[in-house]
Design an enzyme around this catalytic site. Structure first.
Site, mmCIF file in Angstrom:
data_model
loop_
_atom_site.group_PDB
_atom_site.id
_atom_site.type_symbol
_atom_site.label_atom_id
_atom_site.label_comp_id
_atom_site.label_asym_id
_atom_site.label_seq_id
_atom_site.Cartn_x
_atom_site.Cartn_y
_atom_site.Cartn_z
ATOM 1 N N ARG A 1 61.909 61.081 77.114
ATOM 2 C CA ARG A 1 61.980 61.957 75.949
ATOM 3 C C ARG A 1 63.052 63.016 76.164
ATOM 4 O O ARG A 1 63.419 63.329 77.293
ATOM 5 C CB ARG A 1 60.626 62.572 75.649
ATOM 6 C CG ARG A 1 60.131 63.560 76.676
ATOM 7 C CD ARG A 1 58.648 63.881 76.500
ATOM 8 N NE ARG A 1 58.381 64.578 75.264
ATOM 9 C CZ ARG A 1 57.602 64.096 74.281
ATOM 10 N NH1 ARG A 1 57.040 62.918 74.391
ATOM 11 N NH2 ARG A 1 57.384 64.797 73.207
ATOM 12 N N LYS B 1 54.628 69.893 69.181
ATOM 13 C CA LYS B 1 54.313 70.136 67.764
ATOM 14 C C LYS B 1 53.182 71.142 67.623
ATOM 15 O O LYS B 1 53.187 71.965 66.707
ATOM 16 C CB LYS B 1 53.872 68.828 67.092
ATOM 17 C CG LYS B 1 55.021 67.957 66.637
ATOM 18 C CD LYS B 1 54.513 66.936 65.626
ATOM 19 C CE LYS B 1 54.673 65.541 66.154
ATOM 20 N NZ LYS B 1 54.104 64.507 65.302
ATOM 21 N N GLU C 1 53.745 60.508 63.596
ATOM 22 C CA GLU C 1 52.452 60.877 63.041
ATOM 23 C C GLU C 1 52.721 62.046 62.093
ATOM 24 O O GLU C 1 53.336 63.034 62.496
ATOM 25 C CB GLU C 1 51.500 61.314 64.160
ATOM 26 C CG GLU C 1 50.139 61.641 63.597
ATOM 27 C CD GLU C 1 49.116 62.061 64.638
ATOM 28 O OE1 GLU C 1 49.408 62.026 65.833
ATOM 29 O OE2 GLU C 1 48.018 62.446 64.198
#
Ligand code: ATP
Ligand code: MG
Length: 558
Positions: free
Chosen positions: A262, A272, A38
């Protein structure tokens, strides 16, 4: 040790490779993956792992990997991020087969939403976000159906079109899938598909004022691109059945999703949102501050693409969450730089040495090897003169037995140059050592002792009158805690920021270091790896410490 590990790894497939080989065995002709960021921030080392997996698998199996921007939220996204993401992927050494944007599919996604309404599988809800959340229930309590759940198909079609046409303000209505308000998977309790946001999108401009939710857009975008193996991180495993539900309801190409753990790293923040906060609050110099975990920061700090790829390979793909030691990343950087980085001499904590029997005003050039690991790197000339800098640590007034460097009356080899002997220690009134007065053996130049005397110590040095001064930035982990989110009573994660994460000192560099390109790491012999920073100018050189020579603080458990 490293080669052994690599060999064993090559023999066994990771679970994603097993899945792909099984699908090929079943007759699947294609391997099509994608990396779906994104564009709402810069990529970090966690994304690098995902990139290496997605592009790596496509490469290994003769397939293709797309780059798809999941740009469904106009409020947080920006072309700045799109551009940085592309640059970072290419820097890592990968090239996408096709570049796509979820926003390219907005027309198709809208048409599919209409189709779901027609099938009685979606409805317009007038409840507020708040009410929707409250009525969703809990894991143990079923949700309460919306009063608008049973609107007619005609009414829903009409309202949805008017939502699209901009007749309603933000938040006035949403489109929801009509699934099951008592479903044990909370995501199935009539998930929101579209919301009204009157905001300009970085690609579609003001064409749309309704935007699809990520969960509605993601699976279908994979389907449109006929992704065979949609690989993502574990937290999406509960979303997979929902993606499958939309795909079945629309009867479109079934992409399959597979989840891996992850990457988490000690002393490293990967959110983020929190990284953005550090940037916005000026806690760091920007997204590419060398202390950040972002790919652009690693580049600025002098990491090589190969070291990051090797790291991704070394940590492998797991199905269960774990935390990797930051030392492993540094190990990979060191290992790669040892092979490729040129050697130079620089003194970071200088002590003046005067060679009393060396002619005043004379300069000699000595030949120095650029990289003992790589013959093709050649040699260079290093100037030598009467006054030199050595590292303060390389002298001890009262040395212990095994100290082979310089001490009163002792002899040491200056790398690539003469043997010198310490004759006198000069101190200031406070007793601090300010200078050493040494003599040199004129017969011992060029790195080999002509009279056969062997000395154990070899130290680096820089000719004082030729030295180039530079600002040296020594980086330490950005957080003081292994887990930056491990917060003490009454504190926040920002209290875990390391006040010593950047220490600036002045270094004295051999003149050839002026020529090193920004971002290219060199080894300051015996000191560490350093590279010129983007802030560096000919008038004011700035070098970043890329990584120390030895693993000084982290434990490596390989
Ligand atoms: P956001 O909270 O904004 O969604 P994100 O880190 O998930 O943040 P994306 O842009 O959605 O960011 O991530 C792109 C891809 O990278 C996704 O497939 C995601 O699963 C993967 N990814 C993100 N973080 C990591 C990580 N720490 N390790 C491995 N893969 C990751
Ligand atoms: Mg995400």
């Amino acid at each position: 040790m490293a080669s052994e590990t690599n060999e064993t790894r090559e023999k066994s497939l990771n679970f994603l490779e097993e899945i792909i080989e099984e699908s090929i065995a079943r007759g699947e002709k294609r391997v099509q993956t994608r990396f779906p960021p994104e564009p709402n921030g810069y990529l970090h080392i966690g994304h690098a792992k995902s990139i290496c997996i997605n592009f790596g698998l496509a490469k290994k199996y003769g397939g293709r990997c797309n780059l798809r921007f999941d740009d469904t939220n106009p409020v947080k996204e920006d072309v700045e991020y799109v551009d940085s993401i592309k640059r970072d992927i290419q820097w890592l050494g990968f090239q996408w087969a096709e570049e796509h944007y979820a926003s390219d599919y907005f027309d198709q996604l809208y048409a599919w939403a209409v189709e779901l309404i027609r099938k009685g599988l979606a409805y317009v809800d007038d409840q507020t976000q708040e009410e929707i959340r409250e009525n969703r229930g809990t894991v143990s309590v079923p949700g309460t159906p919306s009063p608008w759940r049973d609107r007619s198909v005609e009414e829903n079609l009409n309202l949805f079109e008017r939502m699209k046409n901009g007749e309603f303000p933000d938040g006035a209505k949403v489109l929801r899938a009509k699934i099951d308000m008592a479903h044990p998977n909370m995501l199935f309790r009539d998930p929101i598909m579209y919301r009204i946001i009157h905001a300009e999108h970085h690609r579609t401009g003001d064409k749309w004022c309704i935007y699809p939710m990520y969960d509605y857009a993601h699976g279908q975008s994979d389907s449109i691109e006929r992704i065979t193996h949609s690989i993502c991180t574990l937290e999406f495993d509960v979303h997979r059945p929902l993606y499958d539900w939309f795909i079945r309801a629309l009867d479109i190409y079934p992409s399959h999703q597979y989840e891996f753990a992850r990457l988490n790293l000690t002393y490293t923040m990967m959110s983020k949102r929190k990284l953005l906060k550090l940037v916005q609050e000026g806690a760091v110099m920007g997204w590419d501050d060398p202390r950040m975990p972002t790919i652009c920061a690693l580049r600025r700090k002098g990491y090589t693409p190969a070291s990051v790829r090797n790291f991704a390979e070394m940590v492998g793909v797991a199905k269960r969450d774990n935390v990797i030691d930051l030392g492993k990343l540094e190990y990979c950087v060191r290992e790669d730089l040892n092979k490729v980085a040129q050697r130079r001499m620089a003194v970071l904590n200088p002590l003046k040495v005067t060679i009393t029997n060396y002619p005043d005003g004379q300069t000699e050039l000595f030949t120095a090897v650029n990289n003992p690991e790589d013959e093709t790197a050649g040699t260079r000339q290093v100037p030598f003169s009467k006054v030199i800098w050595i590292e303060r640590d390389d002298f001890m007034e009262n040395p212990p037995k095994k100290f082979f460097r310089l001490s009163p009356g002792g002899e040491v080899r200056l790398r690539y140059s003469y043997l010198i002997k310490c004759e006198e220690v000069v101190k200031d009134d406070a007793g601090n050592i300010t200078e050493l007065r040494c003599t040199y053996d004129p017969m011992s130049g060029g790195g080999s002792s002509s009279d056969g005397r062997r000395v154990k110590g070899v130290i680096h040095w820089v000719s004082a009158k030729d030295a180039v001064e530079a600002e040296i930035r020594l980086f330490n982990p950005l957080f003081t805690k292994e887990n930056p989110d491990d917060v003490d009573e009454g504190q926040t994660w920002e209290d875990n920021l390391n006040p010593e994460s950047m220490v600036r000192i002045t270094g004295y560099l051999e003149p050839s270091l002026r020529e090193v390109p920004v971002g290219e790491a060199v080894q300051f012999e015996r000191v560490g790896y350093f590279c010129p920073d983007t802030d560096s100018t000919p008038e004011h050189l700035v070098f970043n410490r890329t990584v120390t020579l030895k693993d000084s603080w982290a434990k490596i458990n390989r």
